[in-house]
Design an enzyme around this catalytic site. Structure first.
Site, PDB file in Angstrom:
ATOM      1  N   GLU A 133      -3.161 -51.660  17.647  1.00 22.72           N
ATOM      2  CA  GLU A 133      -4.249 -52.615  17.789  1.00 22.72           C
ATOM      3  C   GLU A 133      -5.211 -52.225  18.904  1.00 22.72           C
ATOM      4  O   GLU A 133      -4.796 -51.868  20.005  1.00 22.72           O
ATOM      5  CB  GLU A 133      -3.670 -54.007  18.075  1.00 22.72           C
ATOM      6  CG  GLU A 133      -4.696 -55.122  18.175  1.00 22.72           C
ATOM      7  CD  GLU A 133      -4.044 -56.483  18.299  1.00 22.72           C
ATOM      8  OE1 GLU A 133      -4.776 -57.468  18.456  1.00 22.72           O
ATOM      9  OE2 GLU A 133      -2.793 -56.560  18.233  1.00 22.72           O
ATOM     10  N   LYS A 193       2.681 -54.452  24.417  1.00 27.49           N
ATOM     11  CA  LYS A 193       1.463 -54.278  25.194  1.00 27.49           C
ATOM     12  C   LYS A 193       1.530 -52.968  25.977  1.00 27.49           C
ATOM     13  O   LYS A 193       2.331 -52.821  26.903  1.00 27.49           O
ATOM     14  CB  LYS A 193       1.280 -55.455  26.162  1.00 27.49           C
ATOM     15  CG  LYS A 193       0.978 -56.780  25.479  1.00 27.49           C
ATOM     16  CD  LYS A 193      -0.415 -56.815  24.879  1.00 27.49           C
ATOM     17  CE  LYS A 193      -0.765 -58.207  24.369  1.00 27.49           C
ATOM     18  NZ  LYS A 193      -2.125 -58.264  23.805  1.00 27.49           N
ATOM     19  N   ASP A 202      -9.342 -55.805  17.129  1.00 27.82           N
ATOM     20  CA  ASP A 202      -9.228 -57.166  17.650  1.00 27.82           C
ATOM     21  C   ASP A 202     -10.504 -57.534  18.396  1.00 27.82           C
ATOM     22  O   ASP A 202     -11.399 -58.181  17.864  1.00 27.82           O
ATOM     23  CB  ASP A 202      -8.002 -57.291  18.545  1.00 27.82           C
ATOM     24  CG  ASP A 202      -7.837 -58.686  19.145  1.00 27.82           C
ATOM     25  OD1 ASP A 202      -8.596 -59.598  18.768  1.00 27.82           O
ATOM     26  OD2 ASP A 202      -6.961 -58.872  20.003  1.00 27.82           O
ATOM     27  N   ASP A 222      -0.237 -52.671  20.960  1.00 29.13           N
ATOM     28  CA  ASP A 222      -1.543 -53.217  21.330  1.00 29.13           C
ATOM     29  C   ASP A 222      -1.984 -52.589  22.646  1.00 29.13           C
ATOM     30  O   ASP A 222      -1.411 -52.856  23.706  1.00 29.13           O
ATOM     31  CB  ASP A 222      -1.464 -54.738  21.474  1.00 29.13           C
ATOM     32  CG  ASP A 222      -2.826 -55.375  21.715  1.00 29.13           C
ATOM     33  OD1 ASP A 222      -3.841 -54.643  21.729  1.00 29.13           O
ATOM     34  OD2 ASP A 222      -2.876 -56.605  21.883  1.00 29.13           O
ATOM     35  N   LYS A 266      -9.181 -64.316  15.218  1.00 26.10           N
ATOM     36  CA  LYS A 266      -8.788 -65.362  16.161  1.00 26.10           C
ATOM     37  C   LYS A 266      -9.863 -66.440  16.176  1.00 26.10           C
ATOM     38  O   LYS A 266     -11.058 -66.133  16.245  1.00 26.10           O
ATOM     39  CB  LYS A 266      -8.599 -64.783  17.562  1.00 26.10           C
ATOM     40  CG  LYS A 266      -7.473 -63.763  17.658  1.00 26.10           C
ATOM     41  CD  LYS A 266      -7.345 -63.174  19.044  1.00 26.10           C
ATOM     42  CE  LYS A 266      -6.193 -62.184  19.116  1.00 26.10           C
ATOM     43  NZ  LYS A 266      -6.086 -61.535  20.444  1.00 26.10           N
TER      44      LYS A 266
END
Length: 361
Positions: free
Chosen positions: A218, A162, A243, A190, A267
Site C-alpha cells: 500500500e 506498517k 491510499d 503499508d 476512506k
C-alpha cells in the site's frame, strides 16, 4: 419531519496501545461527532477526526464547516431524501472532506433510524458481520514480531504491516513477522509514502523472495507521485494499492489511466462520506480496479459507517481494513458496533445502533 438540529460533540479517546506509522505516532484519537436530529428527536451520527498529517483536518476547522455552511444546507430539509441532501452537502464547501463525511454519514444514519433498519441494510447489505485485518504498528523488529504473535493468537489471519520508517530495516521486520506467524497468514505491507520509487521496487523484490504470502503493498511512494506509483506497479508482481493518492474520482481516474495502482483504498474521511465512496466503488469496479474499504485512526462511529458500506461488498473480495476502533480503550458512544475477534459486528438495530454519548467521553 425535517432536520431541526445539527450538533457537534468533541471527544478524546485514549488508545490501549500507541499506534505508529512512517508518518506519525498517536496515543489517542480526537474527533468531532456530528449528530443530526429530526423533529421527533431521532438522531443520526457521523464522525470527523483530527488528522494534521494526512487529511489536514483540525477540530476547529471541522466545527467551523459543520456549524456554518453544512448546517445551512441541512436544516429544514427532509432527511429521507438522502441522495439530493448528501449531494448538496458535498457541494457546500471545498475540501473539508472529513467534515462533509461526518454530516453525510449522520444523514444516512438518520434516514436508516427513521425507517427502523440498520444502516447496512439501507445500503443494501446482506450481513451485519464484517471481517477485518489488523495493523502492526511500526517499530523495532522484535516488538513487531511480538505483536504479530499476539494478533495471530487473537484470531487475525490478515496482518497489515506498517513499514517505510526512515532508517528502519524493513526486510528484517518482515522476516521476523513471517517467522512468528507461520503459513496461513496473509500479509499486507503499508509503506505510508515512505519509499522512493526505485527503493520500493528493490524492497518489494526482496519481499517476494522471502516466500511469504504478501497480498499487497500500500502507498509505496509519495501521494502526489503518480508517475512513481505507475513505475512501481509496472515493475512488481505484488499488487500495489493507492491510499493517500486517492481522494476523489479525478484521482482514481488518473491512476486508472496511468495504470498507477491495482487497487485503491477508499476512506470516508478522504472522499467526503458514503455517497462519494459509493461512486468511487462503482468507478473502480467499472475499471477492473480492486477496492479495500479502510479508515483513518478514528472511533467506533466512523468505523461503523464504513463497515456498513463494506457489508454491501460482493463475497470473495479483499477484507476491509477496519481495525481503527479496535485500538481504542473504550467507545465514545453507547450502543453501536463491537469487535468479535477478527470480525466487526454491527447491531441489528436502527441505523448504527448508537443510543447516545458515553458518559466517559
Amino acid at each position: 419531519m425535517p432536520v431541526v438540529e445539527l450538533r457537534t460533540h468533541r471527544v478524546r479517546v485514549p488508545l490501549h496501545t500507541p499506534f505508529s506509522t512512517a508518518v506519525r505516532t498517536v496515543d489517542h484519537v480526537e474527533a468531532v461527532l456530528v449528530e443530526a436530529r429530526d423533529e421527533d428527536g431521532r438522531s443520526g451520527w457521523g464522525e470527523a477526526t483530527e488528522n494534521w498529517r494526512v487529511t489536514g483536518a483540525s477540530l476547529a476547522g471541522i466545527e467551523a464547516a459543520v456549524d456554518g455552511p453544512l448546517r445551512a444546507v441541512v436544516l429544514g430539509r427532509d432527511p429521507d431524501a438522502t441522495e439530493p441532501l448528501t449531494r448538496d452537502v458535498g457541494r457546500a464547501v471545498q475540501g473539508n472532506q472529513a467534515a462533509r463525511s461526518a454530516v453525510d454519514c449522520a444523514l444516512h444514519d438518520l434516514a436508516a433510524v427513521r425507517l427502523s433498519v440498520p444502516l447496512a441494510r439501507l445500503l443494501g447489505a446482506g450481513t451485519l458481520r464484517v471481517p477485518t485485518d489488523v495493523t502492526l504498528a511500526a517499530g523495532p523488529a522484535e516488538r513487531m514480531r511480538s505483536a504479530a504473535e499476539q494478533r495471530r493468537s487473537e484470531g487475525f489471519d490478515v496482518l497489515k504491516i506498517k513499514l517505510g520508517d526512515p532508517g528502519g530495516d524493513d526486510l528484517r521486520r518482515l522476516k521476523e513477522i513471517g517467522a512468528a506467524v507461520g503459513p496461513g497468514v496473509r500479509l499486507r505491507i503499508d509503506a505510508n509514502q515512505g519509499w522512493t520509487p526505485k527503493q520500493a521496487v528493490r524492497l518489494i523484490g526482496e519481499f517476494e523472495q522471502t516466500g511469504l504470502d504478501i497480498e499487497l503493498v500500500e502507498q509505496p511512494v509519495a501521494a502526489g507521485d503518480f508517475d512513481g506509483m505507475a513505475y512501481v506497479t509496472a515493475r512488481t508482481g505484488v499488487p500495489v494499492m493507492a491510499d493517500e493518492s486517492v481522494w476523489s474520482p479525478a484521482d482514481a481516474l488518473r491512476l486508472i489511466r496511468t495504470r498507477g495502482a491495482d487497487l485503491i483504498n477508499i476512506k470516508l474521511a478522504k472522499c467526503g462520506g458514503l455517497r462519494p465512496a459509493r461512486q468511487l466503488m462503482a468507478l473502480a469496479e467499472a475499471a477492473g480496479v480492486g477496492v479495500v474499504l479502510g479508515s483513518m485512526m478514528e472511533t467506533h462511529v466512523g468505523t461503523a459507517a464504513t463497515a456498513a458500506l463494506a457489508a454491501t461488498a460482493r463475497p470473495g473480495g479483499l477484507l476491509p481494513d477496519l481495525d481503527a476502533a479496535w485500538w481504542l480503550s473504550r467507545p465514545p458512544v453507547t450502543g453501536g458496533m463491537v469487535y468479535d475477534g477478527a470480525e466487526l459486528c454491527l447491531p441489528d438495530a436502527p441505523g448504527l445502533g448508537i443510543t447516545g454519548l458515553a458518559h466517559t467521553a
